[in-house]
Design a protein around this motif. Structure first.
Motif, PDB file in Angstrom:
ATOM      1  N   SER A   1       1.548   5.356   5.061  1.00 14.70           N
ATOM      2  CA  SER A   1       0.146   5.148   4.683  1.00 14.70           C
ATOM      3  C   SER A   1      -0.876   5.829   5.587  1.00 14.70           C
TER       4      SER A   1
ATOM      5  N   SER B   1      -3.154   2.135  -3.518  1.00 16.98           N
ATOM      6  CA  SER B   1      -2.714   3.425  -2.970  1.00 16.98           C
ATOM      7  C   SER B   1      -3.871   4.130  -2.286  1.00 16.98           C
ATOM      8  N   ASN B   2      -3.583   5.302  -1.760  1.00 12.66           N
ATOM      9  CA  ASN B   2      -4.612   6.126  -1.112  1.00 12.66           C
ATOM     10  C   ASN B   2      -5.773   6.440  -2.053  1.00 12.66           C
TER      11      ASN B   2
ATOM     12  N   PHE C   1       0.854  -1.189   0.000  1.00 10.43           N
ATOM     13  CA  PHE C   1       0.000   0.000   0.000  1.00 10.43           C
ATOM     14  C   PHE C   1       0.889   1.238   0.000  1.00 10.43           C
TER      15      PHE C   1
ATOM     16  N   LEU D   1       3.243  -1.338   4.158  1.00 12.57           N
ATOM     17  CA  LEU D   1       2.566  -0.042   4.127  1.00 12.57           C
ATOM     18  C   LEU D   1       3.618   1.053   4.083  1.00 12.57           C
TER      19      LEU D   1
ATOM     20  N   GLY E   1       1.246   5.065   0.328  1.00 15.43           N
ATOM     21  CA  GLY E   1       0.547   6.249   0.828  1.00 15.43           C
ATOM     22  C   GLY E   1       0.708   7.435  -0.110  1.00 15.43           C
TER      23      GLY E   1
ATOM     24  N   LEU F   1      -2.854   4.343   7.230  1.00 17.37           N
ATOM     25  CA  LEU F   1      -4.006   3.600   6.720  1.00 17.37           C
ATOM     26  C   LEU F   1      -5.113   3.434   7.749  1.00 17.37           C
TER      27      LEU F   1
END
Ligand code: SF4
Length: 434
Positions: A344, A111-112, A85, A341, A87, A346
């Protein structure tokens, strides 16, 4: 030391007039908003992650860079389907290496974009977009519509730099000559500072856009549109008259549109509405990206692999299916078995069930500042603050690429940038798989 015209990586506005004074008093940031200032202050933050960490016996402990890299690479190689992932706080160069690593491992790279303005990206794929650069909109627009957006809080300098206050071709007196419409179910600081606030019922953007398109075609919307949206046909007609009567109008779509019922269909309708408005006057539309470089991933992934986000490489070639290969869905279905990550944050975007599953699988974080995700990680690699401590490319909210020089070098001996860290991880993974 004073640095001028520094680019701020705080949000999609990428303001390029920041002044940084570095001296005995610490780091003094001028011209930036509070979001930008907080971003630059991370450089000298005492909370900064400065040493690699690995989890042993349930606790995170400091370790050597090579050991942390080795453990991280082992986690990724041993996984059947790792999630990478990327960011939005990282530069395009790092995103590119992340995509290549994902392809090599046969994992999923997201991704974001998938948790923010992904639906707007899909809307563009469906309908096309009449767009303009931020400069064109600034110089020409005399009508600004914020739809599902609250820029005074999410992108505080948008109004002063690009939209409302600058003087332009038809707006010699700046904001006095501009009309602002905010379409938002909530009252916000932006709506309070607008000429008109269209306070529709929550989740009815799709119905309002359909009704506006129907009126634009010279037909009468179904009477139920009033009850559903909470906006009278009279108000809709008045709004359309303002839109048709301007010299140059801009709609800025916020995440409120993408995240309400209808998702990418809302964005698609908005793009179609703008296309139709061009039969009457010049009108453009853009996304108000409050995350810095979400556009970067979309551009890099599209140009390298043909898809903007949520790319699955499990079959050796890229596949794209939002709702299946996107982060939230993969975690909800427990369809990945490790995660990397990168900057991220997240946890701010995930439903609780997805965050709980992340805590169950091996996880690697590359981050500059501790967050819930670093606390749950098996390996934490110190992050470099991209576009501040290393150079790189960012995409602004209007999809213009901006190259940012570093204002201060990487604080670490073991890595120059997040791109360099991912490259080192990639090499370790290749060595393990030899
Ligand atoms: S508006 Fe965005 S880019 Fe501009 S200073 Fe604030 S955070 Fe930085």
């Amino acid at each position: 030391m004073t640095l001028k015209n520094v680019i701020c990586p705080g949000c999609g506005a990428c303001c390029d007039d920041i002044q940084i004074d570095l001296g005995m008093d610490g780091l003094i940031v001028k011209n930036a908003c509070k979001i930008g200032n907080a971003k630059f202050q991370q450089v000298v933050s005492d909370k900064r992650i400065r040493k690699p960490l690995i989890r042993e016996g349930g606790m995170l402990r400091e370790t050597q860079w090579n050991d942390a890299l080795q453990k991280a690479a082992r986690i990724l190689v041993d996984a059947k389907r790792p999630l990478i992932f990327m960011g939005s706080d990282i530069v395009c160069e790092a995103m590119e290496v992340g995509l290549q690593l994902g392809e090599f491992l046969g994992g999923v790279v997201d991704s974001n974009t998938s948790v923010s303005d992904g639906p707007a990206t899909m809307g563009i794929q469906e309908a096309g977009r009449v767009g303009a650069t931020a400069g064109q909109s600034k110089i020409k627009s005399d009508l600004v519509v914020y739809w599902g957006a609250n820029p005074l809080e999410s992108m505080p300098r948008h109004m002063s730099r690009y939209a409302i206050y600058p003087r332009g071709h038809w707006t010699r007196r700046g904001w006095l000559d501009r009309t602002i419409i905010t379409i938002d179910p909530r009252r916000s600081i932006t709506s309070e500072n607008s000429d008109f606030h269209i306070q529709l019922n929550a989740g009815t953007d799709c119905e309002l856009m359909s009704a506006l398109l129907t009126l634009l075609h010279g037909k009468q919307p179904h009477p139920s549109a009033e009850k559903i949206t909470g906006i009278s046909i009279c108000q809709m007609k008045e709004m359309l008259d303002i839109m048709k009567g301007c010299n140059f109008g801009v709609i800025y779509l916020g995440s409120g549109v993408s995240s309400s019922c209808g998702m990418h269909r809302n964005a698609e309708l908005a793009f179609n509405l703008v296309k139709e408005l061009n039969s009457f006057t010049k009108f453009v539309i853009g996304s108000l990206r409050s995350y810095c470089n979400t556009g970067g991933f979309t551009h890099i992934a599209s140009s390298l692999y043909g898809y903007p986000f949520g790319l699955d490489f499990a079959r050796g070639y890229p596949r794209y299916n939002p709702g299946e290969f996107t982060t939230v869905n993969l975690l909800r279905e427990r369809d990945v078995d490790a995660a990397l990550l990168v900057s991220s944050n997240l946890d701010a975007h995930l439903p609780a069930a997805c965050a709980e599953y992340l805590a169950e699988i091996p996880m690697i974080c590359i981050d500059a500042i501790p967050c819930p995700m670093t606390m749950l990680s098996n390996v934490v690699l110190p992050g470099v603050i991209d576009a501040v401590e290393c150079e790189g490319t960012l995409y602004r909210l209007d999809d213009m690429s901006i190259y940012s020089n570093s204002i201060i070098g990487s604080p670490f001996e073991f890595t120059e940038s997040n791109e360099h860290t991912i490259k080192q991880l990639f090499e370790k993974a290749k060595d393990i798989m030899k």
